[in-house]
Scaffold this active site. Sequence first.
Site, PDB file in Angstrom:
ATOM      1  N   SER A  90     -22.294  39.293  27.405  1.00  0.00           N
ATOM      2  CA  SER A  90     -22.826  38.648  28.615  1.00  0.00           C
ATOM      3  C   SER A  90     -24.343  38.676  28.572  1.00  0.00           C
ATOM      4  CB  SER A  90     -22.351  39.404  29.855  1.00  0.00           C
ATOM      5  OG  SER A  90     -23.016  38.948  31.013  1.00  0.00           O
ATOM      6  N   TYR A 136     -22.013  47.446  34.797  1.00  0.00           N
ATOM      7  CA  TYR A 136     -21.600  46.255  34.046  1.00  0.00           C
ATOM      8  C   TYR A 136     -22.626  45.918  32.964  1.00  0.00           C
ATOM      9  CZ  TYR A 136     -19.986  41.515  33.017  1.00  0.00           C
ATOM     10  OH  TYR A 136     -19.549  40.379  32.363  1.00  0.00           O
TER      11      TYR A 136
HETATM   12  P1  NDP Z   1     -11.547  36.164  34.429  1.00  0.00           P
HETATM   13  O1  NDP Z   1     -11.489  37.182  35.513  1.00  0.00           O
HETATM   14  O2  NDP Z   1     -11.104  34.777  34.718  1.00  0.00           O
HETATM   15  O3  NDP Z   1     -10.727  36.689  33.155  1.00  0.00           O
HETATM   16  C1  NDP Z   1     -10.724  38.047  32.797  1.00  0.00           C
HETATM   17  C2  NDP Z   1      -9.541  38.275  31.858  1.00  0.00           C
HETATM   18  O4  NDP Z   1      -9.575  39.643  31.417  1.00  0.00           O
HETATM   19  C3  NDP Z   1      -8.201  38.052  32.530  1.00  0.00           C
HETATM   20  O5  NDP Z   1      -7.335  37.372  31.656  1.00  0.00           O
HETATM   21  C4  NDP Z   1      -7.700  39.464  32.784  1.00  0.00           C
HETATM   22  O6  NDP Z   1      -6.269  39.497  32.700  1.00  0.00           O
HETATM   23  C5  NDP Z   1      -8.291  40.191  31.598  1.00  0.00           C
HETATM   24  N1  NDP Z   1      -8.351  41.626  31.828  1.00  0.00           N
HETATM   25  C6  NDP Z   1      -9.062  42.302  32.751  1.00  0.00           C
HETATM   26  N2  NDP Z   1      -8.791  43.614  32.688  1.00  0.00           N
HETATM   27  C7  NDP Z   1      -7.875  43.761  31.687  1.00  0.00           C
HETATM   28  C8  NDP Z   1      -7.166  44.864  31.162  1.00  0.00           C
HETATM   29  N3  NDP Z   1      -7.339  46.106  31.639  1.00  0.00           N
HETATM   30  N4  NDP Z   1      -6.302  44.655  30.134  1.00  0.00           N
HETATM   31  C9  NDP Z   1      -6.114  43.407  29.662  1.00  0.00           C
HETATM   32  N5  NDP Z   1      -6.722  42.314  30.135  1.00  0.00           N
HETATM   33  C10 NDP Z   1      -7.589  42.505  31.147  1.00  0.00           C
HETATM   34  O7  NDP Z   1     -13.053  36.170  33.936  1.00  0.00           O
HETATM   35  P2  NDP Z   1     -13.791  35.515  32.672  1.00  0.00           P
HETATM   36  O8  NDP Z   1     -12.922  34.602  31.944  1.00  0.00           O
HETATM   37  O9  NDP Z   1     -15.080  35.015  33.179  1.00  0.00           O
HETATM   38  O10 NDP Z   1     -14.086  36.821  31.840  1.00  0.00           O
HETATM   39  C11 NDP Z   1     -13.793  36.952  30.458  1.00  0.00           C
HETATM   40  C12 NDP Z   1     -14.867  37.805  29.808  1.00  0.00           C
HETATM   41  O11 NDP Z   1     -16.107  37.133  29.907  1.00  0.00           O
HETATM   42  C13 NDP Z   1     -15.092  39.167  30.437  1.00  0.00           C
HETATM   43  O12 NDP Z   1     -15.307  40.110  29.400  1.00  0.00           O
HETATM   44  C14 NDP Z   1     -16.353  38.981  31.263  1.00  0.00           C
HETATM   45  O13 NDP Z   1     -17.046  40.177  31.448  1.00  0.00           O
HETATM   46  C15 NDP Z   1     -17.105  38.014  30.391  1.00  0.00           C
HETATM   47  N6  NDP Z   1     -18.153  37.218  30.990  1.00  0.00           N
HETATM   48  C16 NDP Z   1     -17.930  36.440  32.087  1.00  0.00           C
HETATM   49  C17 NDP Z   1     -18.947  35.653  32.595  1.00  0.00           C
HETATM   50  C18 NDP Z   1     -18.803  34.816  33.820  1.00  0.00           C
HETATM   51  O14 NDP Z   1     -19.819  34.499  34.466  1.00  0.00           O
HETATM   52  N7  NDP Z   1     -17.593  34.408  34.181  1.00  0.00           N
HETATM   53  C19 NDP Z   1     -20.260  35.603  31.955  1.00  0.00           C
HETATM   54  C20 NDP Z   1     -20.388  36.474  30.816  1.00  0.00           C
HETATM   55  C21 NDP Z   1     -19.362  37.208  30.359  1.00  0.00           C
HETATM   56  P3  NDP Z   1      -5.279  40.346  33.626  1.00  0.00           P
HETATM   57  O15 NDP Z   1      -5.956  40.551  34.955  1.00  0.00           O
HETATM   58  O16 NDP Z   1      -4.057  39.487  33.707  1.00  0.00           O
HETATM   59  O17 NDP Z   1      -5.055  41.610  32.862  1.00  0.00           O
HETATM   60  C1  8X3 Z   2     -21.265  37.627  33.907  1.00  0.00           C
HETATM   61  C2  8X3 Z   2     -22.588  37.008  34.109  1.00  0.00           C
HETATM   62  O1  8X3 Z   2     -24.732  37.115  35.444  1.00  0.00           O
HETATM   63  O2  8X3 Z   2     -22.660  37.482  36.633  1.00  0.00           O
HETATM   64  O3  8X3 Z   2     -21.289  38.467  32.802  1.00  0.00           O
HETATM   65  O4  8X3 Z   2     -23.508  39.178  35.178  1.00  0.00           O
HETATM   66  S1  8X3 Z   2     -23.399  37.747  35.386  1.00  0.00           S
END
Ligand code: NDP
Ligand code: 8X3
Length: 267
Positions: free
Chosen positions: A152, A165
Amino acid sequence: MKSPLKNQWVLITGASSGFGAAAATAFAAHGAKLLLGARRTDRLEKVASAAEKSGAAAALFHELDVAQTASVEKFMAWAKAQLTNRKSSSANLHVLVNNAGGAHGLDPVAAAQDADWETTFQTNVLGLLRVTRAALPLLPHDVGASIINIGSIAGRSAYAGAAAYCAAKSGELAITRALRHELFGTGIRVGTIDPGLAQTEFSNVRFKGDREKADAVYAGINPLTADDIAEIIVWVASRPPHVNIDEILVKPTDQADMGKVFRRRQK
Ligand code: NDP
Ligand code: 8X3
């Protein structure tokens, strides 16, 4: 032209929503074989079925909680069985996408809860380590296999309320770099894709289901979408074997930096 991902096995953690679910569809369009993990298996079932319709050579799913070593081991034993049981051109894993994770709360250190910190580290840091350790024996050498970690912008820059985070995603970046040293000479590629603001379920999870707070994060801006990130993941995985896309920082055009977001007036 035949995609280098056709009939290759791709394992995606956190495939039940957001980037992971979109990546499943994007890899499916290349004819890949998918191994999908997350806790919500009802959602995984839908993602797998959509992936099959989009052209996946196989789309299989299994419950996975990356915060639990036993769950990771069970999941990976299942994954290994799929690789070896099926008649396939390859019995190896070609791509590991370490995507599962997220943020929990937006409280300053002075007010934050242990449970939020613990979940943040268990998923983004320890979960990534556990899954990678278990998957490494399945990744072949010298054929262009990849480990793609989802970091991120938060791992490169800090903001109030996100100490844990930001530390966790800095940890992801450090793990990615350390792994590149450890796997030096194996031909296994290691990279990180570090997005800025993207509209997925991320903020809904961070604010524990408070949709108003979650929607406010993206109000008036044109955020990244899950499909934007999925396209990049697939692009990274489909480079020729001698090319390692090391680190990608990708932000919406409306985001100059962490905390500097251009918001258009809303009608
Ligand atoms: P979502 O919340 O849509 O997806 C998160 C995914 O992670 C879900 O499929 C969830 O599945 C899974 N997950 C969470 N905890 C667990 C666990 N304990 N075991 C297995 N699976 C888990 O968010 P994003 O798609 O945005 O996030 C994906 C990644 O991208 C993350 O690592 C996030 O930190 C990162 N990210 C997101 C950004 C954003 O702005 N959206 C920007 C930068 C990075 P389930 O709950 O079914 O287990
Ligand atoms: C998710 C992006 O800016 O919300 O990793 O932290 S931010």
